[in-house]
Design a protein around this motif. Structure first.
Motif, PDB file in Angstrom:
ATOM      1  N   LYS A  50      40.653  -9.180  -2.872  1.00 41.50           N
ATOM      2  CA  LYS A  50      40.628  -7.859  -2.230  1.00 41.50           C
ATOM      3  C   LYS A  50      41.933  -7.108  -2.493  1.00 41.50           C
ATOM      4  CE  LYS A  50      36.527  -8.218  -0.869  1.00 41.50           C
ATOM      5  NZ  LYS A  50      35.532  -7.548  -1.699  1.00 41.50           N
ATOM      6  N   LEU A  51      43.059  -7.818  -2.474  1.00 40.80           N
ATOM      7  CA  LEU A  51      44.340  -7.175  -2.820  1.00 40.80           C
ATOM      8  C   LEU A  51      44.317  -6.676  -4.256  1.00 40.80           C
ATOM      9  CD1 LEU A  51      47.076  -9.505  -1.252  1.00 40.80           C
ATOM     10  CD2 LEU A  51      46.546  -7.147  -0.624  1.00 40.80           C
ATOM     11  N   GLU A  52      43.865  -7.532  -5.158  1.00 42.26           N
ATOM     12  CA  GLU A  52      43.802  -7.155  -6.576  1.00 42.26           C
ATOM     13  C   GLU A  52      42.876  -5.955  -6.770  1.00 42.26           C
ATOM     14  OE1 GLU A  52      41.242  -6.926  -9.911  1.00 42.26           O
ATOM     15  OE2 GLU A  52      40.734  -8.621  -8.612  1.00 42.26           O
ATOM     16  N   GLN A  53      41.723  -5.943  -6.102  1.00 40.87           N
ATOM     17  CA  GLN A  53      40.780  -4.834  -6.227  1.00 40.87           C
ATOM     18  C   GLN A  53      41.355  -3.529  -5.699  1.00 40.87           C
ATOM     19  OE1 GLN A  53      37.496  -6.894  -4.221  1.00 40.87           O
ATOM     20  NE2 GLN A  53      36.265  -6.576  -6.066  1.00 40.87           N
ATOM     21  N   ALA A  54      42.190  -3.612  -4.666  1.00 40.63           N
ATOM     22  CA  ALA A  54      42.823  -2.409  -4.123  1.00 40.63           C
ATOM     23  C   ALA A  54      43.732  -1.762  -5.171  1.00 40.63           C
ATOM     24  CB  ALA A  54      43.614  -2.747  -2.861  1.00 40.63           C
ATOM     25  N   PHE A  55      44.356  -2.589  -6.017  1.00 36.98           N
ATOM     26  CA  PHE A  55      45.256  -2.063  -7.042  1.00 36.98           C
ATOM     27  C   PHE A  55      44.537  -1.700  -8.335  1.00 36.98           C
ATOM     28  CE2 PHE A  55      48.289  -4.341  -4.337  1.00 36.98           C
ATOM     29  CZ  PHE A  55      49.257  -3.360  -4.188  1.00 36.98           C
ATOM     30  N   THR A  56      43.534  -2.486  -8.701  1.00 32.28           N
ATOM     31  CA  THR A  56      42.883  -2.265 -10.002  1.00 32.28           C
ATOM     32  C   THR A  56      41.644  -1.387  -9.916  1.00 32.28           C
ATOM     33  OG1 THR A  56      41.472  -4.233  -9.815  1.00 32.28           O
ATOM     34  CG2 THR A  56      43.658  -4.522 -10.853  1.00 32.28           C
ATOM     35  N   GLY A  57      41.064  -1.259  -8.728  1.00 34.05           N
ATOM     36  CA  GLY A  57      39.828  -0.492  -8.586  1.00 34.05           C
ATOM     37  C   GLY A  57      38.603  -1.247  -9.067  1.00 34.05           C
ATOM     38  N   ARG A  58      38.765  -2.534  -9.366  1.00 33.08           N
ATOM     39  CA  ARG A  58      37.636  -3.345  -9.820  1.00 33.08           C
ATOM     40  C   ARG A  58      36.602  -3.450  -8.706  1.00 33.08           C
ATOM     41  NH1 ARG A  58      36.327  -8.823  -9.721  1.00 33.08           N
ATOM     42  NH2 ARG A  58      38.208  -9.290  -8.545  1.00 33.08           N
ATOM     43  N   PRO A  59      35.325  -3.229  -9.008  1.00 33.30           N
ATOM     44  CA  PRO A  59      34.297  -3.290  -7.958  1.00 33.30           C
ATOM     45  C   PRO A  59      33.983  -4.736  -7.557  1.00 33.30           C
ATOM     46  CG  PRO A  59      33.261  -2.890 -10.071  1.00 33.30           C
ATOM     47  CD  PRO A  59      34.754  -2.858 -10.307  1.00 33.30           C
ATOM     48  N   ASN A  60      33.314  -4.884  -6.414  1.00 36.27           N
ATOM     49  CA  ASN A  60      32.856  -6.207  -5.976  1.00 36.27           C
ATOM     50  C   ASN A  60      31.878  -6.767  -6.999  1.00 36.27           C
ATOM     51  OD1 ASN A  60      34.263  -6.242  -3.548  1.00 36.27           O
ATOM     52  ND2 ASN A  60      32.622  -5.186  -2.464  1.00 36.27           N
ATOM     53  N   SER A  61      31.904  -8.070  -7.150  1.00 38.33           N
ATOM     54  CA  SER A  61      30.959  -8.740  -8.034  1.00 38.33           C
ATOM     55  C   SER A  61      29.817  -9.307  -7.198  1.00 38.33           C
ATOM     56  CB  SER A  61      31.650  -9.891  -8.774  1.00 38.33           C
ATOM     57  OG  SER A  61      30.685 -10.691  -9.421  1.00 38.33           O
ATOM     58  N   TYR A  62      28.609  -9.088  -7.670  1.00 33.73           N
ATOM     59  CA  TYR A  62      27.445  -9.666  -7.008  1.00 33.73           C
ATOM     60  C   TYR A  62      26.855 -10.797  -7.834  1.00 33.73           C
ATOM     61  CZ  TYR A  62      27.674  -6.193  -3.387  1.00 33.73           C
ATOM     62  OH  TYR A  62      28.101  -5.451  -2.310  1.00 33.73           O
ATOM     63  N   VAL A  63      27.634 -11.326  -8.755  1.00 34.97           N
ATOM     64  CA  VAL A  63      27.181 -12.458  -9.558  1.00 34.97           C
ATOM     65  C   VAL A  63      26.865 -13.665  -8.677  1.00 34.97           C
ATOM     66  CG1 VAL A  63      27.878 -14.108 -11.347  1.00 34.97           C
ATOM     67  CG2 VAL A  63      28.248 -11.664 -11.691  1.00 34.97           C
ATOM     68  N   PRO A  64      27.683 -13.988  -7.662  1.00 37.01           N
ATOM     69  CA  PRO A  64      27.299 -15.117  -6.804  1.00 37.01           C
ATOM     70  C   PRO A  64      25.933 -14.915  -6.149  1.00 37.01           C
ATOM     71  CG  PRO A  64      29.598 -14.559  -6.429  1.00 37.01           C
ATOM     72  CD  PRO A  64      29.020 -13.470  -7.309  1.00 37.01           C
ATOM     73  N   ALA A  65      25.655 -13.706  -5.680  1.00 33.47           N
ATOM     74  CA  ALA A  65      24.364 -13.428  -5.041  1.00 33.47           C
ATOM     75  C   ALA A  65      23.219 -13.570  -6.034  1.00 33.47           C
ATOM     76  CB  ALA A  65      24.357 -12.022  -4.439  1.00 33.47           C
ATOM     77  N   HIS A  66      23.404 -13.057  -7.234  1.00 30.28           N
ATOM     78  CA  HIS A  66      22.360 -13.167  -8.257  1.00 30.28           C
ATOM     79  C   HIS A  66      22.131 -14.630  -8.642  1.00 30.28           C
ATOM     80  CE1 HIS A  66      21.815  -8.859  -9.119  1.00 30.28           C
ATOM     81  NE2 HIS A  66      23.095  -8.755  -8.825  1.00 30.28           N
ATOM     82  N   THR A  67      23.224 -15.392  -8.719  1.00 32.75           N
ATOM     83  CA  THR A  67      23.113 -16.817  -9.067  1.00 32.75           C
ATOM     84  C   THR A  67      22.311 -17.562  -8.009  1.00 32.75           C
ATOM     85  OG1 THR A  67      25.230 -16.725 -10.235  1.00 32.75           O
ATOM     86  CG2 THR A  67      24.436 -18.905  -9.590  1.00 32.75           C
ATOM     87  N   LEU A  68      22.679 -17.377  -6.735  1.00 34.33           N
ATOM     88  CA  LEU A  68      21.953 -18.060  -5.657  1.00 34.33           C
ATOM     89  C   LEU A  68      20.513 -17.581  -5.589  1.00 34.33           C
ATOM     90  CD1 LEU A  68      21.999 -20.107  -3.397  1.00 34.33           C
ATOM     91  CD2 LEU A  68      22.850 -18.307  -1.867  1.00 34.33           C
ATOM     92  N   SER A  69      20.299 -16.300  -5.763  1.00 36.10           N
ATOM     93  CA  SER A  69      18.957 -15.746  -5.743  1.00 36.10           C
ATOM     94  C   SER A  69      18.087 -16.404  -6.819  1.00 36.10           C
ATOM     95  CB  SER A  69      19.019 -14.231  -5.955  1.00 36.10           C
ATOM     96  OG  SER A  69      17.735 -13.678  -5.918  1.00 36.10           O
ATOM     97  N   ASN A  70      18.647 -16.564  -8.011  1.00 37.66           N
ATOM     98  CA  ASN A  70      17.897 -17.212  -9.089  1.00 37.66           C
ATOM     99  C   ASN A  70      17.694 -18.703  -8.826  1.00 37.66           C
ATOM    100  OD1 ASN A  70      17.774 -14.736 -10.289  1.00 37.66           O
ATOM    101  ND2 ASN A  70      18.894 -15.313 -12.135  1.00 37.66           N
ATOM    102  N   LEU A  71      18.704 -19.359  -8.258  1.00 40.84           N
ATOM    103  CA  LEU A  71      18.554 -20.787  -7.924  1.00 40.84           C
ATOM    104  C   LEU A  71      17.428 -21.002  -6.910  1.00 40.84           C
ATOM    105  CD1 LEU A  71      22.265 -22.014  -7.613  1.00 40.84           C
ATOM    106  CD2 LEU A  71      20.559 -22.837  -9.251  1.00 40.84           C
ATOM    107  N   LEU A  72      17.335 -20.084  -5.930  1.00 42.65           N
ATOM    108  CA  LEU A  72      16.323 -20.197  -4.878  1.00 42.65           C
ATOM    109  C   LEU A  72      15.013 -19.501  -5.241  1.00 42.65           C
ATOM    110  CD1 LEU A  72      18.603 -19.562  -1.763  1.00 42.65           C
ATOM    111  CD2 LEU A  72      17.843 -21.763  -2.697  1.00 42.65           C
ATOM    112  N   ARG A  73      14.994 -18.884  -6.428  1.00 42.03           N
ATOM    113  CA  ARG A  73      13.808 -18.164  -6.915  1.00 42.03           C
ATOM    114  C   ARG A  73      13.354 -17.065  -5.949  1.00 42.03           C
ATOM    115  NH1 ARG A  73      11.498 -21.748 -11.184  1.00 42.03           N
ATOM    116  NH2 ARG A  73      12.728 -23.627 -11.064  1.00 42.03           N
TER     117      ARG A  73
END
Length: 170
Positions: A50-73
């Motif tokens: 969150k500190l790094e994102q405040a400085f870089t403007g990098r958006p949140n990643s939803y890769v973990p959510a997509h990964t779990l979603s695919n694992l659970l189908r």
């Protein structure tokens, strides 16, 4: 000809157990303490992200959510509806990976070098899950700045998890 049975290794005492093969903790206990350390490590990593994102403007990643979603189908949903999946995967995976670091610590693999090795373990777990579920791309195909950011945050996680695992188990 000398008899090999007469050789005495000055560094080996057969009457003492090898320290890194003995632990006062059982495997399940070491794993659970490691899970607790891993959960703390994820919290510290997330704070750093969150500190790094405040400085870089990098958006949140939803890769973990997509990964779990695919694992659970689970059926596809927009990212705005996946925040809870993101947290479950982010913290759950970090806590479970921390169990490995707990076992390492309990059996004598501790300190800076163990944390360094564990960074690779954590990255390997992440990439394996993301690529098996066809969510991620191999890291060598990423832009260099994304590789650096990911490795840095995983190292923060690994060193924080290692610090607490070593404290809890020694």
């Amino acid at each position: 000809m000398s008899n090999s049975n007469n050789y005495k290794n000055p560094y080996y005492d057969p009457t003492k157990p090898t320290p890194n093969l003995m632990s006062k903790h059982s495997l399940p206990s070491a794993f659970l303490w490691g899970c607790a350390a891993g959960a703390i490590g994820v919290g510290i990593m997330t704070f750093g992200e969150k500190l790094e994102q405040a400085f870089t403007g990098r958006p949140n990643s939803y890769v973990p959510a997509h990964t779990l979603s695919n694992l659970l189908r689970l059926p596809p949903k927009p990212d705005s509806e996946r925040l809870w999946l993101n947290h479950v995967m982010h913290y759950g995976q970090g806590a479970l990976a921390g169990g490995i670091r707990g076992i390492m610590s309990a059996y004598g693999v501790v300190g800076f070098f163990a944390d360094f090795m564990f960074t690779g373990v954590r990255l390997a777990i992440d990439q394996t899950l993301e690529n098996v579920t066809e969510v991620g791309a191999p890291p060598w195909t990423w832009p260099l700045n994304e590789q650096i950011i990911d490795v840095f945050h995983k190292a923060v996680y690994a060193f924080a998890t290692g610090y607490f695992a070593d404290k809890f188990l020694h």
